[in-house]
Motif scaffolding. Sequence first.
Motif, short mmCIF file in Angstrom:
data_model
loop_
_atom_site.label_atom_id
_atom_site.label_comp_id
_atom_site.label_asym_id
_atom_site.label_seq_id
_atom_site.Cartn_x
_atom_site.Cartn_y
_atom_site.Cartn_z
N UNK B 127 0.81 -1.21 0.00
CA UNK B 127 0.00 0.00 0.00
C UNK B 127 0.84 1.25 0.00
N UNK B 128 2.16 1.12 0.10
CA UNK B 128 2.99 2.31 -0.03
C UNK B 128 3.67 2.77 1.24
N UNK B 129 3.35 2.16 2.38
CA UNK B 129 4.04 2.53 3.61
C UNK B 129 5.20 1.58 3.78
N UNK C 230 2.61 10.60 0.44
CA UNK C 230 1.41 9.80 0.27
C UNK C 230 0.71 10.01 -1.05
N UNK C 317 7.05 12.54 6.07
CA UNK C 317 5.73 12.14 5.63
C UNK C 317 5.81 10.94 4.71
N UNK C 318 6.80 10.97 3.82
CA UNK C 318 6.86 9.91 2.82
C UNK C 318 7.01 8.55 3.45
N UNK C 319 7.85 8.45 4.47
CA UNK C 319 8.17 7.14 4.99
C UNK C 319 7.23 6.72 6.11
N UNK C 320 6.21 7.50 6.42
CA UNK C 320 5.30 7.09 7.47
C UNK C 320 3.95 6.65 6.94
N UNK C 321 3.47 7.28 5.89
CA UNK C 321 2.07 7.06 5.51
C UNK C 321 1.95 6.17 4.30
N UNK C 322 0.87 5.36 4.23
CA UNK C 322 0.61 4.65 2.98
C UNK C 322 0.07 5.60 1.93
N UNK C 323 -0.06 5.06 0.74
CA UNK C 323 -0.40 5.87 -0.41
C UNK C 323 -1.90 6.11 -0.49
N UNK C 324 -2.30 7.22 -1.09
CA UNK C 324 -3.73 7.44 -1.30
C UNK C 324 -4.09 7.01 -2.70
N UNK C 325 -5.30 6.55 -2.87
CA UNK C 325 -5.79 6.21 -4.19
C UNK C 325 -6.12 7.49 -4.92
#
Lengths: 166, 371, 358
Positions: B127-129, C230, C317-325
């Motif tokens: 999922x990207x994390x 994200x 931020x980049x390395x903490x959160x999953x991606x948004x659709x």
Amino acid sequence: MAFLKSYLMFIVKYIKEVFGAVKSLAIGLRRTMYYFTHHKEIITQQYPDNRATLNFPERFKGEVVMPHNENNEHRCTGCTACELACPNGTIKVITQFITTPEGKKKKAIDKLVYHLELCTMCNLCVVACPSDAIKMAQTFEHSVYDRGELTKILNNPGSKIMEGVE
Amino acid sequence: MIEDTAITEKGDLTINIGPQHPATHGVLHLAVTLNGETIKKVEPHLGYIHRSIEKMCESLTYRQFIYVTSRMDYLSAHINNHACALCVEKGMQIEVPERAQVIRVLMDELTRIASHELWWGAMAMDLGAFTPFFHAFRERETINDIMEETCGARLTMNYMVPGGVMADIHPNFQRKVKDFIKLYKQKIKEYDELLTGNIIFQNRMKGIGYLSAEDAISYGCTGPTARGSGVSSDIRKLYPYEVYDKISFDEILENEGDSFARYLVRIREMNESLKIIEQLIDHIPEGDYQAKTKAVLKLPKGEFYTRVETARGELGVYIVSEGATTPYRIKFRSPGFSNLSALDHMARGSKLGDLVAMMGTLDLVIPDIDR
Amino acid sequence: MWSFHQIADFINDWLNQRFNPTWVTVIEMIITGILVISLFAVLGLVLVIMERKVSAWIQIRLGPNRVGPKGMFQSLADTLKLLVKEGMTPTGSDKFLFNLAPYIAMIVAMLLMAPLAFARNFQMWDMNIGVLYITAISSVSVISVLIAGWSSNNKYSLMGAMRAGAQIVSYELSAGLSILAVVVLTGSLNINEIIQSQANGWWIFKGHIPAIIAFVTFIIAVTAETNRAPFDLAEAESELTAGFHTEYSGMKFALFFLAEYVNVFIVCALGAILFFGGWMPFHIGNWQGFNHVMDFIPSSIWFFGKTFFLIFLIMWFRWTFPRLRIDQLLNLEWKYLLPISMFNILLVTAMAIGGWHF
């Protein structure tokens, strides 16, 4: 005034959503900031610089070896139990007939050929051996440049069986 | 079942996901038919890692074939070996001593935690994390160290034999497992902070991939996939084996049926496994670690079936024996195969980005499906 | 204390003694161009190694630590590798546009360096409409993304490029509105005046609540603008495609890669100028003693320190959160960020008129 009330409820719900979202994100950020600042949590092992301090548990299944004592004697009687137990033909026992000091002809081990390239380290041969002749060593760096080096003879040349082993 | 006929229209795009994946599931080839961004059909093509394990077992004796089953679902290797050992013991009517039973259950539950850890990390990475992957592997490495000390290997342990376990547990085992329990209780809170409570993650998982209870039963889904839809299918509770009927733990059920429910089921299952380990670790009974068996095992003529609960669902081992030293036919009912068949049903109508989330919650391990 | 503007003045005087004014302008432009290009190169190297080290420490591992002391030369090795790679142009692609796209990205990044004030009196072009210029020129960068996706002759690149284009265009609105909040408080678009108005405290402290809301929306909007963190669906590695730069390799990919990092630097520099005072040291109201101590630290260090702090925030931020659709991304912008920004503008205007800020 029901219209106004529903409007107000919508605003309240909206603001609560936004605050809840920001709070959950901030909790996650705090956790990663903790790991960013606490370098003692780093668990990377700097292989191959740390070869001297690597210690493996004694049961680690690296490769099969036949231990010899100081007089170059081993415990293998050539009964081929390990060859029968091995699932994929990794071990080949080559036997010969020798004459014991009493003058009888007895079967003894000539060579125990062990194909390291086929071994799956399943430990069945070690368990099957009735005289504890073979055991698993903890070496794990098996890469070689020439495939012939992976076919090993487990008993040392010129070694013979220890006294009193059956 | 699958409504297959004439759904593709002109202008639909068929793309291939895999078999080489940037994700970690293994070699899975999905032929996805898309209309713009919406999925119309998902067709899995299997067989890229078929190693004919069932055929191989026909030429191995009953002691030898256990090692090759570790490579089927390599994340729950102990549980696979356990299932095979149970089937052979059922055929030969071997009584397993109490100590061996408890050791087996402990190893099973540790393996379950390790498997769920890897699932969690890999799904977060899909999922990207990228961070939770490394945090999950830190715990998994602790479990692997415990396994290495007792069993000698970290992934394909080959520790179970018909009759018990291959060697007694190491003297450090109890102490290390207790340390692990303490460590784990702290870390499980971090998992909730990092991923479960995260609003972005919840938005990507809630409402995605709905599987109703009737569909879960008709596709044959078991394990956390079915429990997330409310279907009670824990073999440890329904058909208890070993000491599972003597310890107390809950079966986790969620009724929503979407991806987030399946995710929560697995997270809570990790806690339940920890409870089981806590109950057993101080009470390992004394005794033999292996029952005395004949040197050469021969199952009597007949058919035998056992089932266990792996981390993915119900694994069934079916042995047909003609009275020889090698089985006539072995068949494994793998959990992943049935779980994967529900993917098509779940994915129709969703977007392409949701497919990755759905595959993550199904917890697919392709060598288990392809054997 | 050495300072950049003294060096610049010295060079200016020295040149004026030797040459006539037209030649001086031309030579100064050449020097500026060389400095900007070398700043790009240094920034690229530093930001790549910073990203790798920051991501490694967050993920409880060491970053690169073999090449050079503590791994400092890793990005140099990466640049060399990218330079010697074969740069393939796919057949069937539009060759002119395919080769043009990375250069547009770089040119936009270079143009954006002009109004930024790196230190006291050290600016390339002090124009009246500095902030407007930045927002206008950064809108041109979406063209390079679309050209790259279109000319690759690859349907996956095109899908990725369309998504990226939609994302960038949407988030420019929120970014613009949050920048507008500070402009309303200052009353001018001129970068120098904005910085001078923060001589008695930075806007994020003086403007309390509306400025904080503006800052939060600004950070989210520029993270989406630069296709990072994200919001990097367009170049996601574990989804289906690799985005609009799938077909690029070698030097052209290096240019895209560099342009992304320089864009991050530029938007963080803008954030530092607007909200944190640019090169202005940390002054508190009228505490002369404290202000005098803070003045000792050179202004360029203040500027770069603040910018790198914001860059660290974006990397965090980049390395903490999953991606948004993609639909959640656009949802976030049009339903949440835009209304909040517009409401914030109302608040800030009321505050500026009523004089309720510090």
